[in-house]
Motif scaffolding. Sequence first.
Motif, PDB file in Angstrom:
ATOM      1  N   ARG A 131       0.802  -1.224   0.000  1.00  0.00           N
ATOM      2  CA  ARG A 131       0.000   0.000   0.000  1.00  0.00           C
ATOM      3  C   ARG A 131       0.834   1.274   0.000  1.00  0.00           C
ATOM      4  O   ARG A 131       0.283   2.372  -0.032  1.00  0.00           O
ATOM      5  N   PHE A 132       2.170   1.134   0.014  1.00  0.00           N
ATOM      6  CA  PHE A 132       3.021   2.318   0.023  1.00  0.00           C
ATOM      7  C   PHE A 132       3.553   2.562  -1.387  1.00  0.00           C
ATOM      8  O   PHE A 132       4.228   1.700  -1.962  1.00  0.00           O
ATOM      9  N   PRO A 133       3.260   3.726  -1.972  1.00  0.00           N
ATOM     10  CA  PRO A 133       3.691   3.976  -3.353  1.00  0.00           C
ATOM     11  C   PRO A 133       5.200   4.177  -3.456  1.00  0.00           C
ATOM     12  O   PRO A 133       5.841   4.711  -2.554  1.00  0.00           O
ATOM     13  N   MET A 134       5.748   3.724  -4.573  1.00  0.00           N
ATOM     14  CA  MET A 134       7.164   3.935  -4.850  1.00  0.00           C
ATOM     15  C   MET A 134       7.350   4.043  -6.354  1.00  0.00           C
ATOM     16  O   MET A 134       6.734   3.301  -7.127  1.00  0.00           O
ATOM     17  N   SER A 135       8.172   4.977  -6.767  1.00  0.00           N
ATOM     18  CA  SER A 135       8.511   5.109  -8.184  1.00  0.00           C
ATOM     19  C   SER A 135       9.951   5.574  -8.300  1.00  0.00           C
ATOM     20  O   SER A 135      10.480   6.243  -7.411  1.00  0.00           O
TER      21      SER A 135
END
Length: 430
Positions: free
Chosen positions: A169-173
């Motif tokens: 559920r934690f965004p990363m890019s």
Amino acid sequence: MRSLSFQLILISLLGYLIGCRPGLDNTVPFPKQLGEGLNTEGAKLLYTQTRKACEGVYTIADGSDAFGDELAAKWSYTVKAPGDTTHYLTLFCEPQAAFFILEGRQVGDSLVFEGFWRRLVNSETGTARFIVQKGNGGSVLLDPACCQPIPPGQVVFRGFYGLGEEARRFPMSFVSNRPLNPKPFQILAHRGGGRTSDLLPASENSAEIIRLAPRLGATGVEIDIRQTKDGVPILYHDNQLNLRLTQKNGLIGPIEEYTYKQLSSFVRLINGEKIPTLEEALTAVVYDTPLETVWLDTKDVRDMELVRQIQQTYQQRANALGRRLTIYIGLPSEETVTQFEQLPNHQQTVSLCELDTATAKRINAKVWAPRWTLGNPIAETKAMQAQGRRVFIWTLDVPSFIEQFINDNTLDGILTNYAPVVAYYHYVKQ
């Protein structure tokens, strides 16, 4: 050589290792991959040129608070069986020895990567999934004529990571920035890939940890060699059977008091593996990994000639396969040097010397390996390299000193318990 301040070293080590360290009687299992992308109908393995094009230094956008400003992406592989090779993309990050280990597939016109992340200095871990869509560089990476390096900003990985087995559920890019540092450099994993105390899912000095080592960033491994009562060279660090390294088994005392059959029958390492023979370990290196260096640390060897015969046999096998691999007999003491010098033609045997430069020259060691606490021996290193020798330093785990020594740009390799940290600082160096 100028010694580093003991107080400075102690403070650095404490600052790095302190925190929520779990009990040493546990391991941190790698989270199960959920597999919705990897196992999708029509998902294809990535071509070699696509994998190669994925490598590089990326700028982290979302997720930088947890994993830093940059990461280095590097592929490795493990041969699980003849004709069954699995490729892994490891992302090396700066904070707390963090890394991701991912597998990738082509799904339609996108690339999907799934796996897990871990911080090596504590028990934090979780699953992760990233996608490179067609418009974010997927078409570039999948182009059979894909050129390298990928221009900055052209490839974007987007996805999520989770904690433990919880939903991601934690965004990363992260966005392509520049190529990896191309300088040849040996990232040498201590005790085969990692210590038992680092809670990896494979025991130190096991064949299983050797197979895992490339995914942790290692280009080479150091393994500890002892001999059993009946003379079989095996991998084991301590001189005694103990509960630090093995499961309860009823056997106690010096390992050289037991035959290999006894050890194989009754002793299991912490994670359930058998104590491997040197030949089993080198079989794993040669046939199952892309490792380039093996450092045979001769802890307690009564028959140096036997070790040399095994070294040469597996070096020949690696050469026959076209493998870029060098196996060194490591000499950590005056006693082992004396044993080595008694071998016929010892100066033609590929060796590594941990003693002074004069001894390394006398035995014609191909590598001189001083301890890191003596400081970075820049002048001595350049002198040894001018003679055609390489210089590896041991055993360095403190990130600030790893970064400093790499930036000094003189060493040929670092032996470490934290291969992901060395990999990060080496590959991002400009």
